[in-house]
Write a protein that holds these residues in place. Structure first.
Motif, mmCIF file in Angstrom:
data_model
loop_
_atom_site.group_PDB
_atom_site.id
_atom_site.type_symbol
_atom_site.label_atom_id
_atom_site.label_comp_id
_atom_site.label_asym_id
_atom_site.label_seq_id
_atom_site.Cartn_x
_atom_site.Cartn_y
_atom_site.Cartn_z
ATOM 1 N N ILE A 1 67.090 59.748 46.678
ATOM 2 C CA ILE A 1 68.194 59.229 46.737
ATOM 3 C C ILE A 1 68.689 57.790 47.396
ATOM 4 N N ILE A 2 67.753 57.264 48.279
ATOM 5 C CA ILE A 2 67.976 56.261 48.877
ATOM 6 C C ILE A 2 67.473 54.939 48.172
ATOM 7 N N ASP A 3 67.865 53.655 48.386
ATOM 8 C CA ASP A 3 66.929 52.605 47.939
ATOM 9 C C ASP A 3 65.687 52.616 48.466
ATOM 10 N N LYS A 4 64.945 51.966 47.706
ATOM 11 C CA LYS A 4 63.487 52.108 48.071
ATOM 12 C C LYS A 4 63.109 51.120 49.075
ATOM 13 N N ARG A 5 64.148 50.229 49.225
ATOM 14 C CA ARG A 5 63.740 49.219 50.403
ATOM 15 C C ARG A 5 64.263 49.729 51.592
ATOM 16 N N VAL A 6 64.725 50.780 51.707
ATOM 17 C CA VAL A 6 65.126 51.380 52.971
ATOM 18 C C VAL A 6 64.085 52.185 53.464
ATOM 19 N N LYS A 7 63.458 51.641 54.729
ATOM 20 C CA LYS A 7 62.471 52.702 55.383
ATOM 21 C C LYS A 7 62.877 53.824 55.738
ATOM 22 N N PHE A 8 62.279 54.956 55.315
ATOM 23 C CA PHE A 8 62.900 56.170 55.827
ATOM 24 C C PHE A 8 61.985 57.013 56.855
ATOM 25 N N VAL A 9 62.440 57.372 57.941
ATOM 26 C CA VAL A 9 61.477 58.076 59.120
ATOM 27 C C VAL A 9 62.110 59.389 59.213
ATOM 28 N N VAL A 10 61.177 60.555 59.309
ATOM 29 C CA VAL A 10 61.554 61.872 59.837
ATOM 30 C C VAL A 10 61.289 61.863 61.321
ATOM 31 N N ASP A 11 62.255 62.030 62.232
ATOM 32 C CA ASP A 11 62.096 61.988 63.668
ATOM 33 C C ASP A 11 63.037 62.478 64.246
ATOM 34 N N ASP A 12 63.044 63.031 65.545
ATOM 35 C CA ASP A 12 64.113 63.529 66.417
ATOM 36 C C ASP A 12 64.479 62.411 67.400
ATOM 37 N N VAL A 13 65.566 61.994 67.190
ATOM 38 C CA VAL A 13 65.962 61.124 68.295
ATOM 39 C C VAL A 13 66.285 61.794 69.741
ATOM 40 N N THR A 14 65.887 61.352 70.887
ATOM 41 C CA THR A 14 66.101 61.820 71.967
ATOM 42 C C THR A 14 66.945 60.990 73.060
ATOM 43 N N ASN B 1 66.094 60.334 60.085
ATOM 44 C CA ASN B 1 66.773 61.746 60.261
ATOM 45 C C ASN B 1 65.869 62.777 60.730
ATOM 46 N N ASN B 2 66.429 63.954 60.871
ATOM 47 C CA ASN B 2 65.478 65.108 61.713
ATOM 48 C C ASN B 2 64.784 65.827 60.678
ATOM 49 N N ASN B 3 65.115 65.717 59.349
ATOM 50 C CA ASN B 3 64.404 66.418 58.283
ATOM 51 C C ASN B 3 64.380 65.459 57.002
ATOM 52 N N SER B 4 63.589 65.850 56.139
ATOM 53 C CA SER B 4 63.436 65.000 54.794
ATOM 54 C C SER B 4 64.375 65.062 53.829
ATOM 55 N N TYR B 5 65.416 66.168 53.937
ATOM 56 C CA TYR B 5 66.576 66.182 53.001
ATOM 57 C C TYR B 5 67.983 66.205 53.704
ATOM 58 N N HIS B 6 68.628 65.857 52.670
ATOM 59 C CA HIS B 6 70.311 65.907 53.109
ATOM 60 C C HIS B 6 70.880 67.213 52.453
ATOM 61 N N TYR B 7 71.749 67.880 53.001
ATOM 62 C CA TYR B 7 72.358 68.994 52.476
ATOM 63 C C TYR B 7 74.059 68.686 52.342
ATOM 64 N N HIS B 8 74.368 69.187 51.307
ATOM 65 C CA HIS B 8 75.954 69.051 50.866
ATOM 66 C C HIS B 8 76.724 69.977 51.959
ATOM 67 N N ALA B 9 77.223 69.571 53.292
ATOM 68 C CA ALA B 9 77.489 70.486 54.315
ATOM 69 C C ALA B 9 78.508 71.133 53.998
ATOM 70 N N ALA B 10 79.654 70.686 52.975
ATOM 71 C CA ALA B 10 80.703 71.381 52.518
ATOM 72 C C ALA B 10 80.640 72.537 51.671
ATOM 73 N N GLN B 11 79.166 72.568 51.212
ATOM 74 C CA GLN B 11 78.823 73.940 50.454
ATOM 75 C C GLN B 11 78.033 74.744 51.100
ATOM 76 N N LEU B 12 77.849 74.761 52.378
ATOM 77 C CA LEU B 12 76.875 75.763 53.135
ATOM 78 C C LEU B 12 77.459 77.023 53.014
#
Length: 384
Positions: free
Chosen positions: A64-77, A34-45
């Motif tokens: 909020i995700i399973d610890k077995r999921v590797k999480f990476v902050v990066d921008d896909v190009t 994901n391109n940042n470290s957090y999720h936002y509730h878009a319907a409440q922006l």
């Protein structure tokens, strides 16, 4: 071990992650980018933009995700057939789940690129800062009046205008603030606001907005935006101190620059949520997925509801594929929607029935809390 890469931590991506069964993690390595470290509730922006809510709509993804999921902050190009490139590296996959978010669609309107929009948490926060900075200028007599123009009378535009009108009365009213110097104006090109609802719901919503002091201009097509405001067909110029675009979204420009056949950043997917071009290892869900209604032949509009259903169903598909079971087909079940108009009012249609008043407000709260619960369990029900 299979490699599953998920790009995007919006409603669709997180619904997929949450739907994976226990045995998946013994068969696959799951990575979320994901391109940042957090999720936002878009319907409440809209609540962020109006000042009705604050950080209660954002979530630390790693918590909020399973610890077995590797999480990476990066921008896909770039997206390839068996790899993706990002700013910080290359990622190879056996299965790729694309759940990229939406972008603003201006339909070629001159100058509208410069308008504010509810594109993400930061942009919504910028709207709030601009509004309350201008209100301070108004209080200090640096400006005579303030025109806040909301371009678009769909769900986002109506919810923003209603929330803002309510918040200004509650917060600034305590300071004897002069509301007659603030104009909140909704501009809608169609004959009515909230075109997804029937006339009874539209009439009720219009009445609530007008009682809150919101001005509504329908049959008003915007021609262009400049430094002074906007120009409307068959009307002329309208002064806009703050112009907020809520009239349209498209998919993601990264999709248009990839190997998929796409239109406005969206890719048509089949009943297995794969591109029509049938790249076996790639699935597309959420705002960038175009899925047709079999009865009408029309594409469903991208909403949080269909994004969540796609993500949850794709988890069933992956669970089945890796478990060598029969892979289920996706079908969308539209349960309706509710439009909040400030904290105290709401209208909508649920399972084919129009709802108003306190019941609609409660239903809106239930819908929002349901997502909180999906992410954090009972802890999420305590969020504001």
């Amino acid at each position: 071990m299979k490699k599953i890469i998920v790009v995007g931590a919006g409603y669709a991506g997180l619904s997929f992650i949450k739907g994976l069964t226990e045995n998946i993690f013994s068969k696959a390595e799951v990575t979320l980018i994901n391109n940042n470290s957090y999720h936002y509730h878009a319907a409440q922006l809209h609540k962020i933009a109006s000042g009705e809510a604050d950080k209660s709509v954002i979530y630390d993804i790693e918590k909020i995700i399973d610890k077995r999921v590797k999480f990476v902050v990066d921008d896909v190009t770039k997206i390839g057939k068996d790899y993706i490139l990002a700013k910080n590296g290359k990622y190879e996959f056996d299965y790729l789940v694309l759940s990229l978010g939406y972008e603003k669609e201006m339909f070629g309107i001159e100058g509208m690129d410069d308008a504010f929009d509810l594109g993400n948490y930061e942009k919504s926060l910028a709207i709030k800062d601009e509004i309350y900075n201008k209100i301070n200028e108004l209080k200090n007599s640096k400006i005579d009046e303030l025109n806040i123009v909301v371009c678009g009378g769909g769900l986002s535009g109506v919810e923003l205008a209603g929330s803002l009108a309510t918040e200004l009365k509650e917060k600034e009213g305590k300071n004897n603030f002069e509301f007659n110097r603030v104009n909140i104006i909704i501009i809608e090109a169609l004959p009515n606001i909230l075109p997804m609802y029937d006339k009874d719901v539209v009439q009720k919503a219009t009445q609530i907005l007008e009682n809150l002091g919101v001005k509504i201009m329908t049959n008003s097509k915007i021609i262009k935006k400049d430094d002074d405001g906007i120009e409307i067909e068959n009307f002329g110029s309208l002064k806009g101190d703050i112009v907020i675009w809520t009239a349209g979204v498209k998919g993601n420009s990264l999709i248009d620059n990839s190997c998929f056949k796409s239109y406005r950043g969206r890719v048509e997917v089949n009943e297995y949520l794969k591109p029509k071009s049938c790249i076996e290892e790639i699935f597309i869900i959420g705002d960038i997925a175009a899925f047709k209604d079999k009865k009408t032949g029309k594409f469903y509009n991208p909403t949080a509801q269909i994004a969540c259903q796609m993500g949850t169903h794709l988890a069933k598909i992956i669970n089945a594929e890796l478990g060598l079971a029969k892979v289920p087909k996706f079908s969308y079940k539209n349960k309706g929607s509710v439009c909040s108009i400030g904290k105290n009012y709401a209208v909508g249609n649920i399972f084919g029935k129009n709802i108003y008043g306190k019941f609609a407000v409660i239903m809106k709260e239930i819908i929002e809390k349901k997502w909180n619960f999906a992410l954090e369990g009972f802890k999420g029900l305590l969020r504001g």
